[in-house]
Design an enzyme around this catalytic site. Structure first.
Site, PDB file in Angstrom:
ATOM      1  N   GLU A 163       0.945  -0.752  -0.619  1.00 57.85           N
ATOM      2  CA  GLU A 163      -0.303   0.535   0.096  1.00 57.85           C
ATOM      3  C   GLU A 163       1.431   1.367  -0.097  1.00 57.85           C
ATOM      4  O   GLU A 163       2.109   1.485   0.440  1.00 57.85           O
ATOM      5  CB  GLU A 163      -0.724   0.295   1.534  1.00 57.85           C
ATOM      6  CG  GLU A 163      -2.060   0.787   1.416  1.00 57.85           C
ATOM      7  CD  GLU A 163      -3.351   0.808   2.689  1.00 57.85           C
ATOM      8  OE1 GLU A 163      -3.613  -0.558   2.707  1.00 57.85           O
ATOM      9  OE2 GLU A 163      -3.449   1.768   3.184  1.00 57.85           O
ATOM     10  N   ASP A 174      -0.072   4.820   0.636  1.00 56.34           N
ATOM     11  CA  ASP A 174      -0.956   6.150   0.968  1.00 56.34           C
ATOM     12  C   ASP A 174      -0.816   8.418   1.474  1.00 56.34           C
ATOM     13  O   ASP A 174       0.494   7.778   1.262  1.00 56.34           O
ATOM     14  CB  ASP A 174      -1.674   5.834   2.796  1.00 56.34           C
ATOM     15  CG  ASP A 174      -1.973   4.621   2.683  1.00 56.34           C
ATOM     16  OD1 ASP A 174      -2.502   3.951   1.816  1.00 56.34           O
ATOM     17  OD2 ASP A 174      -2.099   4.376   4.204  1.00 56.34           O
ATOM     18  N   GLU A 206      -3.312  10.100   3.446  1.00 56.67           N
ATOM     19  CA  GLU A 206      -4.409  10.564   4.416  1.00 56.67           C
ATOM     20  C   GLU A 206      -4.222  11.936   4.864  1.00 56.67           C
ATOM     21  O   GLU A 206      -3.130  11.945   5.666  1.00 56.67           O
ATOM     22  CB  GLU A 206      -3.740   8.958   5.213  1.00 56.67           C
ATOM     23  CG  GLU A 206      -4.031   7.890   4.608  1.00 56.67           C
ATOM     24  CD  GLU A 206      -3.567   6.819   5.689  1.00 56.67           C
ATOM     25  OE1 GLU A 206      -4.832   5.649   5.703  1.00 56.67           O
ATOM     26  OE2 GLU A 206      -2.470   6.805   6.790  1.00 56.67           O
ATOM     27  N   GLN A 253      -0.627  12.540   6.045  1.00 52.01           N
ATOM     28  CA  GLN A 253       0.441  10.974   6.445  1.00 52.01           C
ATOM     29  C   GLN A 253      -0.228  10.304   5.409  1.00 52.01           C
ATOM     30  O   GLN A 253      -0.756  10.112   3.860  1.00 52.01           O
ATOM     31  CB  GLN A 253      -0.389  11.001   7.530  1.00 52.01           C
ATOM     32  CG  GLN A 253       0.219   9.195   7.632  1.00 52.01           C
ATOM     33  CD  GLN A 253       0.108   7.839   8.645  1.00 52.01           C
ATOM     34  OE1 GLN A 253       0.051   8.398   9.878  1.00 52.01           O
ATOM     35  NE2 GLN A 253      -0.848   7.532   8.409  1.00 52.01           N
ATOM     36  N   THR A 254       1.898  10.696   4.716  1.00 53.81           N
ATOM     37  CA  THR A 254       2.222   9.725   3.696  1.00 53.81           C
ATOM     38  C   THR A 254       2.770   8.107   4.352  1.00 53.81           C
ATOM     39  O   THR A 254       2.850   8.070   5.598  1.00 53.81           O
ATOM     40  CB  THR A 254       3.428  10.549   2.879  1.00 53.81           C
ATOM     41  OG1 THR A 254       4.978  10.728   3.866  1.00 53.81           O
ATOM     42  CG2 THR A 254       2.834  11.759   2.414  1.00 53.81           C
ATOM     43  N   LYS A 293       0.295  -6.968  12.810  1.00 52.01           N
ATOM     44  CA  LYS A 293       1.749  -6.910  12.423  1.00 52.01           C
ATOM     45  C   LYS A 293       1.899  -6.042  11.848  1.00 52.01           C
ATOM     46  O   LYS A 293       3.199  -6.165  10.845  1.00 52.01           O
ATOM     47  CB  LYS A 293       1.499  -8.465  11.695  1.00 52.01           C
ATOM     48  CG  LYS A 293       1.648  -8.713  12.758  1.00 52.01           C
ATOM     49  CD  LYS A 293       1.611 -10.650  12.563  1.00 52.01           C
ATOM     50  CE  LYS A 293       1.409 -11.499  13.871  1.00 52.01           C
ATOM     51  NZ  LYS A 293       1.546 -12.991  13.090  1.00 52.01           N
ATOM     52  N   TRP A 301      -7.057   5.794  16.263  1.00 54.33           N
ATOM     53  CA  TRP A 301      -5.522   6.453  15.712  1.00 54.33           C
ATOM     54  C   TRP A 301      -5.310   7.629  15.127  1.00 54.33           C
ATOM     55  O   TRP A 301      -4.570   8.383  15.330  1.00 54.33           O
ATOM     56  CB  TRP A 301      -5.326   5.515  15.167  1.00 54.33           C
ATOM     57  CG  TRP A 301      -5.568   5.087  14.196  1.00 54.33           C
ATOM     58  CD1 TRP A 301      -6.032   3.832  13.612  1.00 54.33           C
ATOM     59  CD2 TRP A 301      -4.867   5.250  12.779  1.00 54.33           C
ATOM     60  NE1 TRP A 301      -6.481   4.272  12.581  1.00 54.33           N
ATOM     61  CE2 TRP A 301      -5.763   4.976  11.996  1.00 54.33           C
ATOM     62  CE3 TRP A 301      -4.069   6.834  12.760  1.00 54.33           C
ATOM     63  CZ2 TRP A 301      -6.149   5.454  10.647  1.00 54.33           C
ATOM     64  CZ3 TRP A 301      -3.685   7.001  11.234  1.00 54.33           C
ATOM     65  CH2 TRP A 301      -4.186   6.380  10.158  1.00 54.33           C
ATOM     66  N   ARG A 353      10.636   3.260  18.149  1.00 57.89           N
ATOM     67  CA  ARG A 353      10.464   1.728  17.028  1.00 57.89           C
ATOM     68  C   ARG A 353      12.170   1.152  17.029  1.00 57.89           C
ATOM     69  O   ARG A 353      13.009   1.518  17.003  1.00 57.89           O
ATOM     70  CB  ARG A 353      10.256   2.855  15.421  1.00 57.89           C
ATOM     71  CG  ARG A 353       9.195   3.474  15.790  1.00 57.89           C
ATOM     72  CD  ARG A 353       8.499   3.670  14.038  1.00 57.89           C
ATOM     73  NE  ARG A 353       7.867   2.687  13.305  1.00 57.89           N
ATOM     74  CZ  ARG A 353       7.126   3.310  12.146  1.00 57.89           C
ATOM     75  NH1 ARG A 353       7.223   3.387  12.086  1.00 57.89           N
ATOM     76  NH2 ARG A 353       7.142   2.227  11.586  1.00 57.89           N
TER      77      ARG A 353
END
Length: 293
Positions: A112, A114, A116, A129-130, A141, A208, A283
């Site tokens: 995908e 995006d 958004e 948001q990319t 996951k 979210w 992360r």
């Protein structure tokens, strides 16, 4: 002292006063507008979708459902754009999206790309948001590769052009022909290679979407509306011969960005980038090796 005051004055200049650089090349003018019915079909929520003059699409979300549309053909590369105008006011929890995906062909294991728009509360800007997913899923996951931006204009006041260029070598996101992000192919394991369809949708992502779910969709303000027009699709469909050459969104047939385009991208990231997954030290970096390649 005078120098110090001058530096302070420069620091305090609002971002809206920052001169917008010219990218020197305008890919949105290089591709013809596609009739909505020729290029797309409704995917869900047909009662929440309206098309006028074959090219002006309105979709909306209320407490019953949202709506989405899908291209009639899958693609293996191309330029995909639309002019979009967003809902003003309270839009927390609402996602207005324009994206490439092969989720229906590869459920639970899809790719995908995006664009958004994350809804917001009055007085706070929309976040664009990319994102890029490679062989991901919606089962918790999924490994997102998010870069988030605020914009140098009010996206609710008028239509602006948003586009994705997907080639065998990189993915480039554009806003009004300014490249804001380049995602290069560094490995076949971190780059989408399978055919994808082009989608658009509006839906409730209260869990979210706005400040990590702090603010939810409030249907006191329904309907939430997204408007799309000036659809552009150019490239190689999944059914095109192998001799089909990927299109370019730069002055060069190779697709390499020009110096002016790189300068414009650096400007967008310097002043308007608000989140970069590669610099989020919370992360697990082993899951995004392209950040360190």
């Amino acid at each position: 002292m005078a120098l110090l005051l001058l530096l302070l004055a420069l620091i305090m200049v609002p971002s809206s006063c920052i001169a917008i650089p010219s990218p020197g090349f305008y890919p949105s003018s290089k591709f013809r507008t596609v009739n909505f019915y020729y290029g797309f079909r409704n995917l869900w929520g047909p009662q929440h979708q309206r098309v006028e003059n074959n090219n002006a699409l309105t979709i909306w979300l209320d407490r019953n459902t949202g709506s989405g549309f899908k291209s009639n053909r899958p693609f293996r590369s191309g330029y995909f754009g639309a002019s979009i105008k967003l809902q003003p006011g309270y839009t927390a929890g609402v996602i207005t999206a324009f994206y490439l995906s092969n989720n229906e062909a590869h459920p639970g294991f899809h790719d995908e790309v995006d664009i958004e728009f994350l809804g917001t509360t009055p007085g706070k800007p929309y976040t664009l948001q990319t994102n890029v997913y490679i062989r991901g899923s919606g089962d918790g996951k999924i490994i997102g590769r998010e870069m988030k931006f605020h914009l140098w204009f009010d996206p609710t006041a008028d239509f602006h052009n948003y586009a994705i260029l997907w080639s065998p070598n990189d993915i480039i996101f554009f806003v009004d022909d300014i490249p804001i992000r380049r995602y290069p192919k560094k490995s076949r394991y971190t780059f989408p290679l399978r055919p994808m369809w082009l989608y658009g949708s509006i839906w409730d992502a209260s869990e979210w979407a706005t400040e990590d779910g702090k603010y939810k969709a409030n249907y006191q303000y329904q309907p939430f509306i997204g408007k799309y027009t000036n659809f552009k699709i150019g490239g190689c469909s999944a059914y095109a011969p192998l001799t089909c050459r990927p299109v370019s969104a730069s002055p060069f047939p190779s697709g390499r960005l020009s110096r002016a385009q790189y300068t414009a991208m650096q400007w967008a990231q310097k002043y308007y980038l608000v989140y970069n997954y590669c610099k989020d030290y919370r992360r697990d970096g082993s899951l995004t090796p392209e950040c360190y390649a």
